[in-house]
Design a protein around this motif. Structure first.
Motif, short mmCIF file in Angstrom:
data_model
loop_
_atom_site.label_atom_id
_atom_site.label_comp_id
_atom_site.label_asym_id
_atom_site.label_seq_id
_atom_site.Cartn_x
_atom_site.Cartn_y
_atom_site.Cartn_z
N PRO A 126 0.81 -1.23 0.00
CA PRO A 126 0.00 0.00 0.00
C PRO A 126 0.84 1.27 0.00
O PRO A 126 0.36 2.33 -0.38
N ASN A 127 2.10 1.18 0.39
CA ASN A 127 2.96 2.36 0.45
C ASN A 127 3.48 2.81 -0.91
O ASN A 127 4.13 3.84 -1.01
N LYS A 128 3.17 2.07 -1.97
CA LYS A 128 3.60 2.46 -3.32
C LYS A 128 2.52 3.27 -4.04
O LYS A 128 2.57 3.43 -5.25
N TYR A 129 1.56 3.79 -3.27
CA TYR A 129 0.47 4.58 -3.87
C TYR A 129 0.99 5.79 -4.62
O TYR A 129 0.38 6.25 -5.57
N GLN A 130 2.15 6.32 -4.19
CA GLN A 130 2.70 7.52 -4.82
C GLN A 130 3.00 7.29 -6.30
O GLN A 130 2.86 8.20 -7.10
N ALA A 131 3.37 6.06 -6.68
CA ALA A 131 3.64 5.74 -8.09
C ALA A 131 2.37 5.90 -8.92
O ALA A 131 2.40 6.41 -10.05
N ILE A 132 1.23 5.49 -8.37
CA ILE A 132 -0.05 5.64 -9.07
C ILE A 132 -0.43 7.11 -9.13
O ILE A 132 -0.88 7.60 -10.17
N PHE A 133 -0.24 7.81 -8.02
CA PHE A 133 -0.54 9.25 -8.00
C PHE A 133 0.26 9.98 -9.07
O PHE A 133 -0.29 10.74 -9.88
N GLU A 134 1.56 9.75 -9.12
CA GLU A 134 2.42 10.43 -10.10
C GLU A 134 2.06 10.05 -11.53
O GLU A 134 2.14 10.88 -12.44
N ALA A 135 1.66 8.80 -11.75
CA ALA A 135 1.29 8.35 -13.09
C ALA A 135 0.01 9.01 -13.58
O ALA A 135 -0.27 8.99 -14.78
N ASN A 136 -0.76 9.58 -12.67
CA ASN A 136 -2.03 10.20 -13.03
C ASN A 136 -2.04 11.71 -12.86
O ASN A 136 -3.09 12.33 -12.93
N ARG A 137 -0.88 12.30 -12.63
CA ARG A 137 -0.77 13.75 -12.60
C ARG A 137 -0.73 14.24 -14.02
O ARG A 137 -0.19 13.57 -14.85
N PRO A 138 -1.29 15.29 -14.40
CA PRO A 138 -1.91 16.34 -13.60
C PRO A 138 -3.41 16.14 -13.38
O PRO A 138 -4.05 17.00 -12.82
N MET A 139 -3.96 15.01 -13.84
CA MET A 139 -5.40 14.81 -13.65
C MET A 139 -5.75 14.71 -12.16
O MET A 139 -6.81 15.15 -11.75
N LEU A 140 -4.87 14.10 -11.38
CA LEU A 140 -5.06 14.04 -9.93
C LEU A 140 -4.29 15.18 -9.29
O LEU A 140 -3.10 15.37 -9.57
N GLU A 141 -4.97 15.93 -8.44
CA GLU A 141 -4.32 17.05 -7.75
C GLU A 141 -3.85 16.66 -6.36
O GLU A 141 -2.97 17.30 -5.80
N HIS A 142 -4.44 15.60 -5.79
CA HIS A 142 -4.11 15.17 -4.44
C HIS A 142 -4.38 13.66 -4.35
O HIS A 142 -5.38 13.19 -4.90
N PRO A 143 -3.54 12.91 -3.64
CA PRO A 143 -3.75 11.45 -3.55
C PRO A 143 -5.08 11.04 -2.93
O PRO A 143 -5.57 9.94 -3.20
N ASP A 144 -5.67 11.89 -2.13
CA ASP A 144 -6.94 11.54 -1.48
C ASP A 144 -8.17 11.93 -2.30
O ASP A 144 -9.29 11.67 -1.88
N LYS A 145 -7.97 12.54 -3.45
CA LYS A 145 -9.10 13.03 -4.24
C LYS A 145 -9.33 12.16 -5.47
O LYS A 145 -9.07 12.55 -6.60
N ILE A 146 -9.82 10.93 -5.22
CA ILE A 146 -10.26 10.05 -6.30
C ILE A 146 -11.74 9.78 -6.07
O ILE A 146 -12.25 10.00 -4.97
N TYR A 147 -12.44 9.35 -7.10
CA TYR A 147 -13.88 9.15 -6.97
C TYR A 147 -14.31 7.90 -7.72
O TYR A 147 -13.67 7.49 -8.69
N PRO A 148 -15.40 7.26 -7.26
CA PRO A 148 -15.90 6.07 -7.95
C PRO A 148 -16.21 6.38 -9.41
O PRO A 148 -16.78 7.42 -9.73
N GLY A 149 -15.79 5.48 -10.28
CA GLY A 149 -16.01 5.64 -11.71
C GLY A 149 -14.82 6.23 -12.44
O GLY A 149 -14.72 6.15 -13.65
N GLN A 150 -13.89 6.82 -11.70
CA GLN A 150 -12.71 7.42 -12.32
C GLN A 150 -11.76 6.30 -12.76
O GLN A 150 -11.55 5.33 -12.05
N MET A 151 -11.19 6.45 -13.96
CA MET A 151 -10.22 5.48 -14.44
C MET A 151 -8.82 6.02 -14.18
O MET A 151 -8.54 7.19 -14.44
N LEU A 152 -7.95 5.14 -13.67
CA LEU A 152 -6.57 5.50 -13.34
C LEU A 152 -5.58 4.69 -14.16
O LEU A 152 -5.85 3.53 -14.49
N ARG A 153 -4.42 5.29 -14.46
CA ARG A 153 -3.28 4.57 -15.06
C ARG A 153 -2.54 3.85 -13.95
O ARG A 153 -2.25 4.44 -12.91
#
Length: 155
Positions: A126-153
């Motif tokens: 679970p501590n590798k979440y930052q890799a997912i966050f960075e892969a989805n920047r700039p669409m994600l502005e903050h790691p805690d701001k995801i929503y159901p239905g959103q597709m992530l890389r």
């Protein structure tokens, strides 16, 4: 890359008063996020978006598709983007490695998900979440701001 399915009623609304985004609004969204493609075109028919042009890298290509698909009113994105000759993802050491680089995996966020939970599912940590966050920047502005239905890389 083909067709990508998205949750039509999820995502950010663009424009005023309409659930159907216009090609101009979608192009503006991609530009606002700092994503680019040469000869970039967007066409909208009903809830299907077709995008074409030449992306500078596989990463940019995937981010453009996600930026368009994670908009309220978009159910599918048809990806007709090509990669620029010699395009290399950031992690590729050589142009030959870039051409052989696999596409990212994609994940649709479910209710109750966090990036840590998604990271544990894909990476076992679970501590590798930052890799997912960075892969989805700039669409994600903050790691805690995801929503159901959103597709992530998922790199």
């Amino acid at each position: 890359m083909g067709f990508f399915d998205f949750v039509k009623d999820a995502g950010r609304k663009l424009g005023i008063g309409s659930d159907a985004p216009t090609p101009e609004e979608l192009r503006a969204e991609v530009t606002k996020l700092g994503l680019e493609a040469k000869d970039f075109t967007v066409d909208v028919k009903d809830d299907i978006v077709t995008v074409s042009g030449t992306a500078p890298s596989q990463e940019q290509r995937e981010k453009i598709v996600l930026a368009l698909g994670n908009v309220h009113g978009v159910a599918k994105v048809e990806d007709r983007l090509t990669l620029a000759e010699g395009a290399a993802p950031a992690a590729a050491a050589t142009p030959a490695a870039a051409n052989a680089a696999p596409e990212s995996r994609f994940y649709t966020v479910r209710k109750g998900d966090t990036l840590s939970k998604v990271s544990k599912e894909f990476y076992g940590d679970p501590n590798k979440y930052q890799a997912i966050f960075e892969a989805n920047r700039p669409m994600l502005e903050h790691p805690d701001k995801i929503y159901p239905g959103q597709m992530l890389r998922i790199p």
